[in-house]
Write an enzyme that holds these catalytic residues in place. Structure first.
Site, PDB file in Angstrom:
ATOM      1  N   HIS A 155       0.844  -1.209   0.000  1.00 37.93           N
ATOM      2  CA  HIS A 155       0.000   0.000   0.000  1.00 37.93           C
ATOM      3  C   HIS A 155       0.880   1.260   0.000  1.00 37.93           C
ATOM      4  O   HIS A 155       0.883   2.028   0.967  1.00 37.93           O
ATOM      5  CB  HIS A 155      -0.863  -0.081   1.264  1.00 37.93           C
ATOM      6  CG  HIS A 155      -1.967   0.909   1.380  1.00 37.93           C
ATOM      7  ND1 HIS A 155      -1.777   2.267   1.402  1.00 37.93           N
ATOM      8  CD2 HIS A 155      -3.307   0.746   1.524  1.00 37.93           C
ATOM      9  CE1 HIS A 155      -2.937   2.874   1.565  1.00 37.93           C
ATOM     10  NE2 HIS A 155      -3.870   1.998   1.619  1.00 37.93           N
ATOM     11  N   GLU A 259      -0.887   1.571  -5.263  1.00 38.12           N
ATOM     12  CA  GLU A 259      -0.669   0.332  -4.523  1.00 38.12           C
ATOM     13  C   GLU A 259      -0.706  -0.872  -5.469  1.00 38.12           C
ATOM     14  O   GLU A 259      -1.519  -0.904  -6.400  1.00 38.12           O
ATOM     15  CB  GLU A 259      -1.767   0.193  -3.465  1.00 38.12           C
ATOM     16  CG  GLU A 259      -1.908   1.431  -2.574  1.00 38.12           C
ATOM     17  CD  GLU A 259      -3.263   1.523  -1.904  1.00 38.12           C
ATOM     18  OE1 GLU A 259      -3.746   2.648  -1.694  1.00 38.12           O
ATOM     19  OE2 GLU A 259      -3.836   0.450  -1.602  1.00 38.12           O
TER      20      GLU A 259
END
Ligand code: TA6
Length: 287
Positions: A155, A259
């Site tokens: 992420h 991400e």
């Protein structure tokens, strides 16, 4: 110079490893195996960190590269959002100084014994620091009879000079789930994506390389990947920034998440005894 690795007591008293190579520096906390810094010498940081991040064992660090595993987002019956891996203490099991001056650090996630759904999944994560930042996330299904399904996502929070002068390239024609204002399936029709409001999109079936073009920093960040079909693009913008205690109200101007993972429509289904490996390579160059 040959690369240097140093153990430190970082913020919140949490242990971390600092890495310095001839061309870059990095920092990784054992908490969540969380890369909090990657910067090429003479350049602005590639990774962004919130000035309000918490550094405590029960909370995820805000910024850098949270390791999202074994589920993404909220999950029925689970307290934590984005899985438990990012709030667990990982074990550093190897530091390798590679030819060419890079350093590879291999982390292992202790088995999730308190979660029956995922107790038989074993995760390892190798972070390679050099001219670029390499991330290899490997999961093994230790069951000898059951296939297991999970989600995974690196992420990554990137530093940008000004969110209004940034464009994201490589996703034209891709389908995505837009989670802003409900859940809507859409198709990316633009040659690139600009950010001028909250953006929270999960692009499906996108094994593609994505680039962030930063007009203010005059920099391109390239995100290449293997065995990752999901690409998430997120900027919280004004209201969401204010709603997060560990995120400054104005910090959205200087960050963008792109991400890489396998989530939602693209989970990983792993047969008994099988392993999967997702790899991401992050590099930067001047525009
Ligand atoms: O990846 C985007 C997202 O799922 C957003 O919806 C937002 O919630 C973000 O992750 C951050 O989640 P966190 O739990 O770290 O605050």
């Amino acid at each position: 110079m040959s690369a240097i690795t140093k153990f430190i007591i970082g913020d919140g008293g949490l242990p971390a490893i600092c890495v310095e190579t001839a061309v870059s520096t990095a920092e990784i906390y054992l908490h969540g195996a969380h890369v909090t810094k990657f910067q090429k010498k003479g350049e602005p940081p590639v990774l962004w960190m919130s000035g309000k991040s918490l550094f405590e064992t029960k909370s995820p660090i805000r910024g850098g590269i949270p390791v999202i595993f074994p589920w993404f987002g909220a999950r029925d019956g689970k307290v934590l959002k984005h899985g438990s891996a990012r709030v667990k203490s990982w074990r550093l099991i190897e530091i390798a100084h590679l030819a060419g001056g890079s350093v590879a650090l291999r982390f292992q996630l202790p088995a999730e014994t308190d979660d029956a759904d995922f107790a038989e999944l074993e995760a390892e994560y190798t972070v390679t620091v050099g001219e670029s930042l390499g991330l290899d996330f490997t999961v093994k299904n230790n069951s000898n009879s059951k296939s297991l399904s999970f989600e995974e996502c690196l992420h990554t929070y990137f530093t940008v000079g000004d969110i209004g002068a940034v464009s994201v390239h490589g996703l034209k024609g891709s389908q995505y789930l837009d989670t802003v204002g409900g859940l809507n399936e859409r198709i990316e029709i633009g040659d690139s994506i600009g950010i001028s409001s909250e953006v929270d999109r999960i692009y499906h079936d996108t094994p593609v390389t994505v680039e962030i073009h930063d007009e203010k920093l005059r920099r391109k960040i390239k995100i290449e990947k293997q065995n990752s079909l999901s690409t998430v693009v997120w900027n919280p913008w004004i209201a969401k920034s204010k709603a997060m205690a560990d995120f400054g109200d104005e910090e959205y101007h200087g960050m963008l998440c792109v991400e890489s993972g396998n989530v939602r429509m693209n989970p990983v289904n792993l047969g008994p005894g099988k392993s999967s490996k997702m790899s991401v390579k992050i590099s930067s160059s001047s525009m």
